[in-house]
Design a protein around this motif. Structure first.
Motif, short mmCIF file in Angstrom:
data_model
loop_
_atom_site.label_atom_id
_atom_site.label_comp_id
_atom_site.label_asym_id
_atom_site.label_seq_id
_atom_site.Cartn_x
_atom_site.Cartn_y
_atom_site.Cartn_z
N PHE A 112 0.84 -1.18 0.00
CA PHE A 112 0.00 0.00 0.00
C PHE A 112 0.88 1.24 0.00
CE2 PHE A 112 -2.37 -3.46 1.72
CZ PHE A 112 -3.65 -3.28 1.25
N MET A 113 0.42 2.29 -0.63
CA MET A 113 1.16 3.54 -0.68
C MET A 113 0.36 4.59 0.09
SD MET A 113 2.54 5.76 -3.95
CE MET A 113 1.01 5.52 -4.81
N GLY A 114 0.97 5.13 1.13
CA GLY A 114 0.36 6.20 1.89
C GLY A 114 0.84 7.53 1.37
N ILE A 115 -0.09 8.46 1.18
CA ILE A 115 0.26 9.79 0.69
C ILE A 115 -0.27 10.80 1.71
CG2 ILE A 115 0.07 11.42 -1.22
CD1 ILE A 115 -0.80 8.82 -2.88
N SER A 116 0.65 11.56 2.28
CA SER A 116 0.25 12.52 3.31
C SER A 116 -0.32 13.78 2.67
CB SER A 116 1.46 12.88 4.17
OG SER A 116 2.39 13.63 3.41
N GLU A 117 -0.99 14.56 3.47
CA GLU A 117 -1.56 15.82 2.99
C GLU A 117 -0.47 16.74 2.44
OE1 GLU A 117 -5.03 18.68 4.60
OE2 GLU A 117 -3.39 18.35 6.03
N SER A 118 0.74 16.62 2.99
CA SER A 118 1.85 17.47 2.53
C SER A 118 2.53 16.90 1.29
CB SER A 118 2.87 17.65 3.66
OG SER A 118 3.37 16.40 4.09
N ASN B 73 3.10 -7.78 4.09
CA ASN B 73 3.66 -9.12 3.92
C ASN B 73 4.99 -9.22 4.67
OD1 ASN B 73 4.14 -11.70 3.02
ND2 ASN B 73 4.83 -11.07 1.00
N ALA B 74 4.91 -9.15 5.99
CA ALA B 74 6.09 -9.23 6.87
C ALA B 74 7.10 -8.13 6.58
CB ALA B 74 6.74 -10.61 6.78
N GLY B 75 6.67 -7.05 5.98
CA GLY B 75 7.55 -5.92 5.75
C GLY B 75 8.70 -6.18 4.81
N LYS B 76 8.49 -7.02 3.81
CA LYS B 76 9.58 -7.39 2.90
C LYS B 76 10.03 -6.22 2.02
CE LYS B 76 8.49 -12.27 2.78
NZ LYS B 76 7.92 -13.36 2.01
N LEU B 77 9.10 -5.41 1.54
CA LEU B 77 9.44 -4.33 0.61
C LEU B 77 9.27 -2.93 1.21
CD1 LEU B 77 7.88 -5.83 -2.63
CD2 LEU B 77 10.28 -5.83 -1.95
N GLY B 78 8.81 -2.88 2.42
CA GLY B 78 8.62 -1.61 3.12
C GLY B 78 8.16 -1.92 4.52
N PRO B 79 8.16 -0.92 5.40
CA PRO B 79 7.69 -1.18 6.76
C PRO B 79 6.21 -1.56 6.77
CG PRO B 79 8.19 1.15 6.45
CD PRO B 79 8.55 0.46 5.20
N SER B 80 5.84 -2.41 7.71
CA SER B 80 4.44 -2.76 7.88
C SER B 80 3.71 -1.59 8.54
CB SER B 80 4.31 -4.02 8.75
OG SER B 80 4.61 -3.70 10.09
N PRO B 81 2.39 -1.57 8.48
CA PRO B 81 1.67 -0.50 9.17
C PRO B 81 2.02 -0.42 10.67
CG PRO B 81 0.21 -1.57 7.62
CD PRO B 81 1.48 -2.38 7.64
N MET B 82 2.19 -1.56 11.33
CA MET B 82 2.53 -1.54 12.76
C MET B 82 3.96 -1.04 12.99
SD MET B 82 -0.17 -2.12 14.43
CE MET B 82 0.20 -2.66 16.09
#
Length: 135
Positions: A13-19, A28-37
């Motif tokens: 998933f890609m999160g985009i901030s207001e800024s 998926n165990a944070g293989k390609l980026g940090p997990s949400p937690m």
């Protein structure tokens, strides 16, 4: 404050901030980026560190570095919430007062860090610190 999270495939998933900043999250165990937690821990560490450094600078402490090591414990049942989070601050500087660091860490935890104050409602958050002299 607004944000958007967009599914980009599989468990990414890609999160985009207001800024306009982008964060990739991988469930998926944070293989390609940090997990949400993992992002929750990073947010807590970032929020607390901003406070601690700012408070120490206002107290005219010669802070040259601040690292916070976070250790989060999650429950074994779904949802896998954090039960406990420990923050260990490592402050590096010349003649940094233990009293000032203790105060800065406590003020962040109890008064200023909005992430900690939100999490405190259901998570046991503890903290400690050490002071190092520059190499």
């Amino acid at each position: 404050m607004k944000a958007q999270v967009k599914w980009v495939g599989e468990e990414m998933f890609m999160g985009i901030s207001e800024s306009g900043h982008t964060v990739v999250m991988d469930a998926n165990a944070g293989k390609l980026g940090p997990s949400p937690m993992e992002n929750v821990l990073l947010s807590l560490g970032g929020c607390s560190s901003v406070d601690v450094v700012s408070i120490l600078q206002k107290a005219r402490q010669d802070v040259q570095d601040c690292v916070v090591e976070l250790d989060g414990t999650r429950v074994d049942t779904v949802p896998r919430l954090f039960s406990d989070i420990h923050l260990h601050f490592v402050i590096t500087g010349n003649d940094v007062s233990e009293k000032h660091v203790e105060r800065a860490v406590a003020l962040s935890a109890d008064k200023y860090c909005s992430v900690a104050l939100m999490l405190n409602k259901g998570v046991s958050i503890t903290h400690d610190f050490e002071i190092k002299k520059p190499a």
